[in-house]
Design a protein around this motif. Structure first.
Motif, PDB file in Angstrom:
ATOM      1  N   TYR A 172     -11.850  -1.086   5.800  1.00 13.88           N
ATOM      2  CA  TYR A 172     -10.466  -1.233   5.353  1.00 13.88           C
ATOM      3  C   TYR A 172      -9.522  -0.458   6.267  1.00 13.88           C
ATOM      4  O   TYR A 172      -9.909   0.550   6.881  1.00 13.88           O
ATOM      5  N   SER A 197      -5.547  -4.843   3.537  1.00 16.40           N
ATOM      6  CA  SER A 197      -6.087  -5.512   4.727  1.00 16.40           C
ATOM      7  C   SER A 197      -7.451  -4.927   5.077  1.00 16.40           C
ATOM      8  O   SER A 197      -7.748  -3.768   4.777  1.00 16.40           O
ATOM      9  N   PHE A 198      -8.283  -5.756   5.717  1.00 16.39           N
ATOM     10  CA  PHE A 198      -9.631  -5.330   6.058  1.00 16.39           C
ATOM     11  C   PHE A 198     -10.139  -6.130   7.254  1.00 16.39           C
ATOM     12  O   PHE A 198      -9.578  -7.163   7.632  1.00 16.39           O
ATOM     13  N   GLN A 234     -16.194  -8.444  -1.728  1.00 18.88           N
ATOM     14  CA  GLN A 234     -15.531  -7.176  -1.998  1.00 18.88           C
ATOM     15  C   GLN A 234     -15.133  -7.065  -3.464  1.00 18.88           C
ATOM     16  O   GLN A 234     -14.923  -8.062  -4.155  1.00 18.88           O
ATOM     17  N   THR A 291     -17.300  -0.847  -4.707  1.00 18.43           N
ATOM     18  CA  THR A 291     -16.667  -1.320  -3.476  1.00 18.43           C
ATOM     19  C   THR A 291     -17.012  -2.777  -3.180  1.00 18.43           C
ATOM     20  O   THR A 291     -16.300  -3.455  -2.470  1.00 18.43           O
ATOM     21  N   THR A 296     -12.405  -4.982  -6.198  1.00 18.51           N
ATOM     22  CA  THR A 296     -11.113  -4.280  -6.172  1.00 18.51           C
ATOM     23  C   THR A 296     -10.947  -3.337  -7.360  1.00 18.51           C
ATOM     24  O   THR A 296      -9.841  -2.865  -7.619  1.00 18.51           O
ATOM     25  N   TYR A 350       0.832  -1.195   0.000  1.00 15.11           N
ATOM     26  CA  TYR A 350       0.000   0.000   0.000  1.00 15.11           C
ATOM     27  C   TYR A 350       0.873   1.253   0.000  1.00 15.11           C
ATOM     28  O   TYR A 350       1.822   1.386   0.775  1.00 15.11           O
ATOM     29  N   GLN A 393     -17.912  -4.057   6.099  1.00 15.12           N
ATOM     30  CA  GLN A 393     -16.483  -4.267   5.845  1.00 15.12           C
ATOM     31  C   GLN A 393     -15.733  -2.947   5.939  1.00 15.12           C
ATOM     32  O   GLN A 393     -16.108  -1.971   5.282  1.00 15.12           O
ATOM     33  N   ARG A 432     -13.510   2.954   0.734  1.00 16.27           N
ATOM     34  CA  ARG A 432     -14.001   1.688   0.185  1.00 16.27           C
ATOM     35  C   ARG A 432     -14.860   0.904   1.185  1.00 16.27           C
ATOM     36  O   ARG A 432     -15.373  -0.166   0.845  1.00 16.27           O
ATOM     37  N   ASP A 433     -15.027   1.398   2.395  1.00 17.77           N
ATOM     38  CA  ASP A 433     -15.864   0.698   3.375  1.00 17.77           C
ATOM     39  C   ASP A 433     -17.298   0.571   2.841  1.00 17.77           C
ATOM     40  O   ASP A 433     -17.794   1.446   2.116  1.00 17.77           O
ATOM     41  N   ASP A 484      -6.834  -1.685  -1.071  1.00 18.90           N
ATOM     42  CA  ASP A 484      -6.194  -1.851   0.229  1.00 18.90           C
ATOM     43  C   ASP A 484      -5.570  -3.233   0.329  1.00 18.90           C
ATOM     44  O   ASP A 484      -5.828  -4.121  -0.490  1.00 18.90           O
TER      45      ASP A 484
END
Length: 425
Positions: A280, A249-250, A317, A324, A319, A240, A278, A286-287, A247
């Motif tokens: 991030y 990790s989430f 999810q 999102t 990407t 990142y 979710q 992006r949540d 991202d």
């Protein structure tokens, strides 16, 4: 063959040998137990079943190439079709010890050959060792390990890429019947997914799932409960930076109400409904939070016919820059006719709608075309199983899939037919 190609081949060979070692050890150990009476299980309930199997599959569009894609430019071949031949050797074993403890091993090694895309030939395996434990009258659970080497699906890739992946899972669970009408259970699963190809390694992941279930059990056996799943996800190969659009990790929170009940004498219904949230670690833009639901119906219509119906909305999810998360909602219907104890026929039908949703916070012009990659998928199939002998089974399948999208690169038609035979010893 060039020197670089040879070196690459040797490198892949060493990787395969290293990963294959663990799977082969389980198969050999199980075979040794079968062949050595000194270590043979003594309980009358123990079962050890080595087997061999062979299958052939015709697929008219194995790479799921879009309608406007010239296969010659992608694969160097004038056809999208493929024939895959597979041979498998494995063992299924169930040992019972200390009265109610069960230790199970399911392991196989398979070799796969492609008629046209010979570069996709591979050796795979699927192994699992599991202990189903019981303590007293109120505690039970399991503890296990899985390891699978296989080729991933091309349904979202729509092109020729190296798509081999290895998946390892470590899991355990425990349930406590604290009251005749009440049960609480907890579970943990770690799943490590590793792709062989450098071009796919951004999808390497480590997922840790923690689950808690609380159930109310009626005297009839019907249940209603609450389920909570916490998932921590990491993508080790994604670095990142301040310019990253995805991202690495989430954390995901899944809350659901669950239920299972016998609606009528021959109809059982189960399902869940809830929300998933979710978050991030770096890109909070992006949540997302959205709803999920599933309801399944099993109907034993007659002694020989049954019907399974599944209606669901689930998410995963996304990407890309324009969504999102990806929503998959649809219906699956599977009527089954068991003509005799040895022969059964099923006709699975399904329709799914896949949508890319959620505001990524990026270019508004991109979001205006968010539905460009949405698609619908319609499937019709037929599966047959026939067991002429106790230790011999034969299976067949026919499938048709049609995918429609504004993006013609994601629109395709696929037809497949397969036949397999398995012999147990």
């Amino acid at each position: 063959m060039s020197t670089s190609s040879k070196n690459k081949g040797h490198l892949v060979s060493r990787k395969v040998k290293k990963k294959l070692q663990g799977a082969i050890e389980i198969v050999i150990l199980s075979g040794y137990i079968v062949g050595n009476n000194t270590y043979a299980a003594s309980s009358p309930d123990d079962t050890i079943n080595p087997y061999v199997a062979s299958s052939i599959l015709y697929d008219s569009n194995f790479l799921r190439l879009g309608k406007n894609v010239n296969p010659l430019l992608v694969t160097g071949k004038n056809t999208t079709s493929e024939i895959i031949k597979t041979v498998t050797a494995g063992v299924n074993a169930d040992w019972q010890f200390f009265s109610r403890q069960h230790f199970l091993i399911n392991a196989n090694v398979n070799q796969n050959w492609f008629q046209n895309l010979t570069g996709l030939d591979y050796t795979g395996w699927n192994t699992e060792a599991k202990w189903n434990w019981v303590a007293g009258n109120y505690l039970s659970g399991n503890l296990g390990y899985k390891n699978q080497e296989t080729m991933g699906s091309f349904s979202q890739l729509n092109g020729l890429v190296s798509n081999m992946l290895n998946t390892q899972s470590y899991y355990g669970s425990g349930g406590y019947l604290f009251h005749p009408s009440g049960k609480v259970s907890v579970g943990f699963t770690r799943t490590d997914t590793v792709y062989d190809s450098i071009t796919r390694r951004a999808s390497n992941s480590i997922l840790d799932d923690y689950q808690i279930n609380l159930q109310y059990i009626k005297p009839t056996g019907d249940t209603i409960g609450l389920r909570f799943i916490l998932e921590n996800g990491q993508y080790p190969q994604r670095e990142y930076t301040s310019t990253s659009t995805i991202d690495n990790s989430f954390t995901s929170y899944n809350y659901a109400l669950t239920s299972s009940y016998q609606a009528l004498e021959k109809i059982k219904v189960d399902g869940y409904a809830g929300i998933i949230q979710q978050n991030y670690v770096h890109l909070s833009v992006r949540d997302f939070t959205t709803w999920i639901a599933q309801i399944g119906l099993d109907w034993a219509m007659t002694e020989k016919t049954s019907m399974n119906l599944l209606v669901a909305r689930n998410v995963m999810q996304s990407t890309n820059l324009y969504a999102t998360f990806q929503s998959t909602q649809g219906v699956t219907l599977k009527p089954t006719w068991k003509a005799t104890p040895k022969f059964a026929l099923s006709l699975p039908l399904s329709y799914q709608q896949i949508q890319y949703l959620g505001n990524t916070g990026f270019d508004a012009a991109i979001l205006q075309n968010q539905d460009y990659n949405d698609y619908t998928s319609s499937r019709v199939g037929m599966t047959m199983s026939y067991q002429p002998l106790d230790n011999l089974s034969i299976g067949g399948q026919l499938n048709y899939e049609k995918r429609d999208s504004q993006n013609l690169n994601r629109s395709f038609v696929d037809e497949s037919a397969g036949l397999n035979i398995q012999a147990k010893f």
